[in-house]
Every structure is written in structure tokens, then in C-alpha cells.
Design a protein around this motif. Structure first.
Motif, PDB file in Angstrom:
ATOM      1  N   MET A 121       0.850  -1.200   0.000  1.00  0.00           N
ATOM      2  CA  MET A 121       0.000   0.000   0.000  1.00  0.00           C
ATOM      3  C   MET A 121       0.882   1.245   0.000  1.00  0.00           C
ATOM      4  O   MET A 121       1.640   1.477   0.933  1.00  0.00           O
ATOM      5  N   LYS A 122       0.803   2.010  -1.080  1.00  0.00           N
ATOM      6  CA  LYS A 122       1.564   3.245  -1.190  1.00  0.00           C
ATOM      7  C   LYS A 122       0.738   4.406  -0.664  1.00  0.00           C
ATOM      8  O   LYS A 122      -0.478   4.482  -0.884  1.00  0.00           O
ATOM      9  N   LYS A 123       1.400   5.322   0.021  1.00  0.00           N
ATOM     10  CA  LYS A 123       0.740   6.509   0.550  1.00  0.00           C
ATOM     11  C   LYS A 123       1.039   7.691  -0.370  1.00  0.00           C
ATOM     12  O   LYS A 123       2.200   8.053  -0.559  1.00  0.00           O
ATOM     13  N   ILE A 124      -0.011   8.257  -0.944  1.00  0.00           N
ATOM     14  CA  ILE A 124       0.107   9.357  -1.899  1.00  0.00           C
ATOM     15  C   ILE A 124      -0.450  10.621  -1.271  1.00  0.00           C
ATOM     16  O   ILE A 124      -1.520  10.594  -0.655  1.00  0.00           O
ATOM     17  N   SER A 125       0.248  11.728  -1.421  1.00  0.00           N
ATOM     18  CA  SER A 125      -0.304  13.010  -0.973  1.00  0.00           C
ATOM     19  C   SER A 125      -0.279  14.004  -2.123  1.00  0.00           C
ATOM     20  O   SER A 125       0.652  14.021  -2.935  1.00  0.00           O
ATOM     21  N   LEU A 126      -1.325  14.799  -2.178  1.00  0.00           N
ATOM     22  CA  LEU A 126      -1.386  15.923  -3.105  1.00  0.00           C
ATOM     23  C   LEU A 126      -1.464  17.178  -2.248  1.00  0.00           C
ATOM     24  O   LEU A 126      -2.334  17.301  -1.387  1.00  0.00           O
ATOM     25  N   LEU A 127      -0.532  18.084  -2.466  1.00  0.00           N
ATOM     26  CA  LEU A 127      -0.483  19.299  -1.661  1.00  0.00           C
ATOM     27  C   LEU A 127      -1.472  20.316  -2.209  1.00  0.00           C
ATOM     28  O   LEU A 127      -1.796  20.314  -3.405  1.00  0.00           O
ATOM     29  N   ALA A 128      -1.961  21.182  -1.347  1.00  0.00           N
ATOM     30  CA  ALA A 128      -2.923  22.201  -1.765  1.00  0.00           C
ATOM     31  C   ALA A 128      -2.625  23.505  -1.036  1.00  0.00           C
ATOM     32  O   ALA A 128      -2.194  23.500   0.125  1.00  0.00           O
ATOM     33  N   PHE A 129      -2.829  24.612  -1.749  1.00  0.00           N
ATOM     34  CA  PHE A 129      -2.664  25.940  -1.174  1.00  0.00           C
ATOM     35  C   PHE A 129      -3.511  26.905  -1.989  1.00  0.00           C
ATOM     36  O   PHE A 129      -4.019  26.550  -3.069  1.00  0.00           O
ATOM     37  N   HIS A 130      -3.702  28.095  -1.485  1.00  0.00           N
ATOM     38  CA  HIS A 130      -4.522  29.074  -2.185  1.00  0.00           C
ATOM     39  C   HIS A 130      -3.980  29.333  -3.598  1.00  0.00           C
ATOM     40  O   HIS A 130      -2.763  29.450  -3.792  1.00  0.00           O
ATOM     41  N   ASP A 131      -4.873  29.403  -4.570  1.00  0.00           N
ATOM     42  CA  ASP A 131      -4.569  29.701  -5.967  1.00  0.00           C
ATOM     43  C   ASP A 131      -3.821  28.572  -6.673  1.00  0.00           C
ATOM     44  O   ASP A 131      -3.283  28.782  -7.766  1.00  0.00           O
ATOM     45  N   ALA A 132      -3.777  27.382  -6.056  1.00  0.00           N
ATOM     46  CA  ALA A 132      -3.204  26.238  -6.773  1.00  0.00           C
ATOM     47  C   ALA A 132      -4.064  25.948  -7.994  1.00  0.00           C
ATOM     48  O   ALA A 132      -5.294  26.085  -7.961  1.00  0.00           O
ATOM     49  N   LEU A 133      -3.417  25.551  -9.089  1.00  0.00           N
ATOM     50  CA  LEU A 133      -4.141  25.219 -10.310  1.00  0.00           C
ATOM     51  C   LEU A 133      -4.948  23.945 -10.068  1.00  0.00           C
ATOM     52  O   LEU A 133      -4.387  22.885  -9.795  1.00  0.00           O
ATOM     53  N   ALA A 134      -6.257  24.054 -10.157  1.00  0.00           N
ATOM     54  CA  ALA A 134      -7.138  22.947  -9.772  1.00  0.00           C
ATOM     55  C   ALA A 134      -6.826  21.666 -10.541  1.00  0.00           C
ATOM     56  O   ALA A 134      -6.791  20.570  -9.963  1.00  0.00           O
ATOM     57  N   THR A 135      -6.593  21.778 -11.851  1.00  0.00           N
ATOM     58  CA  THR A 135      -6.342  20.577 -12.650  1.00  0.00           C
ATOM     59  C   THR A 135      -5.020  19.902 -12.301  1.00  0.00           C
ATOM     60  O   THR A 135      -4.858  18.702 -12.540  1.00  0.00           O
ATOM     61  N   SER A 136      -4.065  20.650 -11.751  1.00  0.00           N
ATOM     62  CA  SER A 136      -2.792  20.040 -11.371  1.00  0.00           C
ATOM     63  C   SER A 136      -2.938  19.204 -10.100  1.00  0.00           C
ATOM     64  O   SER A 136      -2.014  18.477  -9.730  1.00  0.00           O
ATOM     65  N   ILE A 137      -4.093  19.310  -9.452  1.00  0.00           N
ATOM     66  CA  ILE A 137      -4.425  18.453  -8.313  1.00  0.00           C
ATOM     67  C   ILE A 137      -5.412  17.375  -8.742  1.00  0.00           C
ATOM     68  O   ILE A 137      -5.227  16.190  -8.457  1.00  0.00           O
ATOM     69  N   SER A 138      -6.459  17.780  -9.456  1.00  0.00           N
ATOM     70  CA  SER A 138      -7.547  16.843  -9.761  1.00  0.00           C
ATOM     71  C   SER A 138      -7.128  15.744 -10.731  1.00  0.00           C
ATOM     72  O   SER A 138      -7.526  14.575 -10.560  1.00  0.00           O
ATOM     73  N   LEU A 139      -6.335  16.068 -11.766  1.00  0.00           N
ATOM     74  CA  LEU A 139      -5.963  15.044 -12.740  1.00  0.00           C
ATOM     75  C   LEU A 139      -5.069  13.972 -12.118  1.00  0.00           C
ATOM     76  O   LEU A 139      -5.351  12.766 -12.273  1.00  0.00           O
ATOM     77  N   PRO A 140      -3.989  14.336 -11.393  1.00  0.00           N
ATOM     78  CA  PRO A 140      -3.218  13.278 -10.726  1.00  0.00           C
ATOM     79  C   PRO A 140      -4.062  12.468  -9.745  1.00  0.00           C
ATOM     80  O   PRO A 140      -3.912  11.242  -9.655  1.00  0.00           O
ATOM     81  N   MET A 141      -4.977  13.135  -9.031  1.00  0.00           N
ATOM     82  CA  MET A 141      -5.825  12.413  -8.080  1.00  0.00           C
ATOM     83  C   MET A 141      -6.703  11.399  -8.795  1.00  0.00           C
ATOM     84  O   MET A 141      -6.856  10.252  -8.347  1.00  0.00           O
ATOM     85  N   GLU A 142      -7.292  11.788  -9.936  1.00  0.00           N
ATOM     86  CA  GLU A 142      -8.146  10.868 -10.681  1.00  0.00           C
ATOM     87  C   GLU A 142      -7.348   9.693 -11.228  1.00  0.00           C
ATOM     88  O   GLU A 142      -7.819   8.543 -11.215  1.00  0.00           O
ATOM     89  N   LEU A 143      -6.135   9.955 -11.710  1.00  0.00           N
ATOM     90  CA  LEU A 143      -5.303   8.874 -12.233  1.00  0.00           C
ATOM     91  C   LEU A 143      -4.934   7.888 -11.133  1.00  0.00           C
ATOM     92  O   LEU A 143      -5.010   6.663 -11.332  1.00  0.00           O
ATOM     93  N   PHE A 144      -4.545   8.391  -9.969  1.00  0.00           N
ATOM     94  CA  PHE A 144      -4.193   7.496  -8.869  1.00  0.00           C
ATOM     95  C   PHE A 144      -5.423   6.742  -8.361  1.00  0.00           C
ATOM     96  O   PHE A 144      -5.337   5.552  -8.030  1.00  0.00           O
ATOM     97  N   ASN A 145      -6.571   7.412  -8.277  1.00  0.00           N
ATOM     98  CA  ASN A 145      -7.784   6.715  -7.854  1.00  0.00           C
ATOM     99  C   ASN A 145      -8.141   5.599  -8.817  1.00  0.00           C
ATOM    100  O   ASN A 145      -8.685   4.565  -8.411  1.00  0.00           O
ATOM    101  N   ALA A 146      -7.851   5.795 -10.103  1.00  0.00           N
ATOM    102  CA  ALA A 146      -8.144   4.764 -11.097  1.00  0.00           C
ATOM    103  C   ALA A 146      -7.341   3.492 -10.853  1.00  0.00           C
ATOM    104  O   ALA A 146      -7.774   2.400 -11.224  1.00  0.00           O
ATOM    105  N   VAL A 147      -6.176   3.625 -10.220  1.00  0.00           N
ATOM    106  CA  VAL A 147      -5.380   2.439  -9.888  1.00  0.00           C
ATOM    107  C   VAL A 147      -6.170   1.526  -8.964  1.00  0.00           C
ATOM    108  O   VAL A 147      -6.216   0.302  -9.156  1.00  0.00           O
ATOM    109  N   ASN A 148      -6.798   2.115  -7.951  1.00  0.00           N
ATOM    110  CA  ASN A 148      -7.607   1.304  -7.043  1.00  0.00           C
ATOM    111  C   ASN A 148      -8.807   0.701  -7.754  1.00  0.00           C
ATOM    112  O   ASN A 148      -9.213  -0.435  -7.472  1.00  0.00           O
ATOM    113  N   SER A 149      -9.393   1.439  -8.696  1.00  0.00           N
ATOM    114  CA  SER A 149     -10.520   0.900  -9.461  1.00  0.00           C
ATOM    115  C   SER A 149     -10.092  -0.316 -10.272  1.00  0.00           C
ATOM    116  O   SER A 149     -10.784  -1.341 -10.304  1.00  0.00           O
TER     117      SER A 149
END
Length: 330
Positions: A1-29
Motif C-alpha cells: 500500500m503506497k501513501k500518496i499526498s497531493l499538496l494544496a494551497f490558495h490559488d493552486a491550479l485545480a487541474t494540477s491536483i484533480s488530474l493526478p488524483m483521478e489517475l491514482f484513484n483509477a489504480v484502485n478501481s
């Protein structure tokens, strides 16, 4: 089990968080479809007090606030919509945390100008790096010791990765999925996310251990020769004749330089070419087989299925369905 973190801060580009998150979530799917347990856990870590407002005014609530004692196997650092040399990039505790993670072997992946966080932490000194093209000059002035690669959208220096765009970050995530969970999982995930737009990491990244940057000039020249001649029927003897090495020396030096045998390396080149031709040409399967150096199209089909978990014709249909889908009726 790998532990993945996506960092977030004000004005972060939303797609630079959401796309990696969706790709990693697809691994579990994919893992569940294969009757396996989940492969990874994902957390969104707030580097500034939340709730946060991402680019475009999108509100988001991190799952946890930053804690310097946290450890993750993979950390995704998003791009910032405004100038990156603000907020989290200048936080001394965050900088030390990133240094600790890098020293512990975690993969730190910066998207776009997220590379500024690695630069501020001093992690890019004398190391290959890239950033969004708009910030090239500023980045070069702020971090003169970083080896800025303006012609590459992805760089790798040990366990530090930088990408110049969100699309390049997707290519990097697919590479990490391949590395940690295997080629079949990576391909199944990629096929869910516009595979026609994915480009092989190995062909588009500048990295310190890249196969053609290993320092063995004889092997590097042989690799270039293989790229130019992959459409021919090649035997090991052809490679020994071209390199001037004995078979034993060739096998030893090629594996030492690239981590693969010469024939495995050649087959991977051919399969990458086959993918490109299936996506972007109207050549028949038999013609593509010959272009890739296989006179027997049935044998080519067997190898391609082992490579991509699907037959060539089915692969072409799956990628072209998205490329040429008819939207609505006229």
C-alpha cells in the motif's frame, strides 16, 4: 500500500491536483476489477489554513493540514495560478519537510511552477529541472544552480520530478503507476484517460539515469542504431557486428547501461512505435507489423497483446473512438 499526498494551497491550479488524483484513484478501481485489494491511499494536504480556494475560485477542504512528521511515498506539488514565489514556497517548515522526504526516498513530483517549492528547499541544486515556460527566466535567476532543461516537459533527478505542464504531469503519473503497479495497470488506467494524448515517459523525459545518458558511448551509439533500424529483422549477431563487442560483453554492458537485454530493449522500441502507428496512421495491421520489424503479423499480434493487454485492432478502436467520436447529429 503506497501513501500518496497531493499538496494544496490558495490559488493552486485545480487541474494540477484533480488530474493526478483521478489517475491514482483509477489504480484502485483497476485493482478492484482484478479482485485485488486497493493499492494506494490518497490524502489532500493543506499547506495553508483551510478551507482553500483554488484557481477559478474553486473551494476545497483538505483532508489534513500540513504536519512535518507526516510521511508519504509520493508527493504531488501542484502549480500555482499566480506567481509561485508566494505562500507555501517560502514556508521554512515545508522546505525542511520536503528535504526530509527526499532524503527518505519519497518521489517528489512538481507540476508546472510547483518546481519553485523544490527550488526553495534547495533540492534542485546541480540537478535537472524544468518549470512552466512562462517562468523560465525568473526560475533561472532565482535558482542558478539548477540545471534548467528548457526543451523537456519532464525531468527526473533521482526521486525528484518536474513537469512543465499538467498534461506532462499525467504522463509522469502513468510512468509512476507503471513503475509501482506494473504495465498492465498503467495501460488500463491510461486507456480511461484519453490514451491518444499520452506520450511515453521514456521518450519525453530528461533524467539523469536515462538510457542514452548513461556514459557508455558504445551502447549509446548502438541504441541510436536500433532506433533507426528497428523495422529490420535483427538478430543478436547484427548487434554484436554493429557494436564491435563480443556477445558476452554486449549483453553485460547493455544490461548494465539500460537495465534490459538488447532484445527486450528493441522489442519495447517496436511496441512504442506500434502504438504510435495504430493511433495516428491508417496503415493496416500487417503493414504496421512490417514497419516494426515483424514479418509474421500473428506473432506481432501476440507480442502486442502481451505489451498492451489487448489486440492491435482493439487498441486502435479504443483510442480512435475518442479521437473521432461524432458529437451530435447534423
Amino acid at each position: 500500500m503506497k501513501k500518496i499526498s497531493l499538496l494544496a494551497f490558495h490559488d493552486a491550479l485545480a487541474t494540477s491536483i484533480s488530474l493526478p488524483m483521478e489517475l491514482f484513484n483509477a489504480v484502485n478501481s483497476v485493482s478492484r476489477l482484478m479482485s485485488r485489494k486497493p493499492c494506494l491511499s490518497i490524502e489532500l494536504i493543506g499547506l495553508e489554513p483551510g478551507p482553500l480556494t483554488l484557481s477559478g475560485g474553486l473551494p476545497v477542504q483538505p483532508s489534513r493540514q500540513f504536519d512535518p512528521s507526516m510521511h508519504f511515498d509520493v508527493v504531488i506539488i501542484p502549480s500555482r495560478w499566480r506567481h509561485p514565489h508566494l505562500g507555501a514556497a517560502t514556508n521554512a517548515d515545508v522546505q525542511q519537510w520536503l528535504r526530509n522526504l527526499a532524503a527518505a526516498g519519497s518521489d517528489l513530483c512538481a507540476v508546472g511552477n510547483g518546481s519553485y517549492l523544490l527550488g526553495e528547499a534547495g533540492l534542485l541544486d546541480r540537478r535537472a529541472a524544468t518549470t512552466h515556460w512562462h517562468y523560465f527566466e525568473d526560475f533561472a535567476q532565482r535558482y542558478p544552480d539548477a540545471q534548467l532543461q528548457r526543451d523537456y516537459l519532464i525531468t527526473q533527478a533521482d526521486n525528484l520530478y518536474c513537469t512543465g505542464s499538467v498534461n506532462a504531469a499525467a504522463d509522469l503519473i502513468i510512468h509512476l503507476i507503471d513503475r509501482y503497479w506494473g504495465a498492465m495497470t498503467a495501460r488500463r488506467v491510461s486507456q480511461q484517460f484519453s490514451p491518444e494524448s499520452r506520450r511515453p515517459f521514456a521518450r519525453n523525459a530528461y533524467r539523469i539515469d536515462r538510457a542514452d545518458l548513461h556514459g557508455d558511448e558504445t551502447i549509446a551509439l548502438l541504441q541510436e542504431w536500433l532506433v533507426r533500424n528497428m523495422n529490420k529483422s535483427l538478430r543478436l549477431k547484427d548487434l554484436t557486428d554493429q557494436s564491435g563487442l563480443t556477445e558476452r560483453s554486449l549483453l553485460r554492458r547493455f544490461r548494465q547501461a539500460t537495465g534490459q537485454s538488447p532484445l527486450s530493449y528493441l522489442q519495447r522500441l517496436r511496441m512504442d512505435l506500434a502504438e504510435d502507428l495504430l493511433k495516428n496512421s491508417n496503415l493496416s495491421i500487417e503493414e504496421i507489423s512490417q514497419q516494426c520489424g515483424y514479418q509474421d503479423s500473428s506473432y506481432f499480434g501476440k507480442l502486442f497483446k502481451e505489451h498492451a493487454a489487448t489486440q492491435p485492432a482493439a487498441y486502435r478502436k479504443s483510442v480512435r473512438r475518442k479521437l473521432f467520436a461524432v458529437k451530435g447529429r447534423h
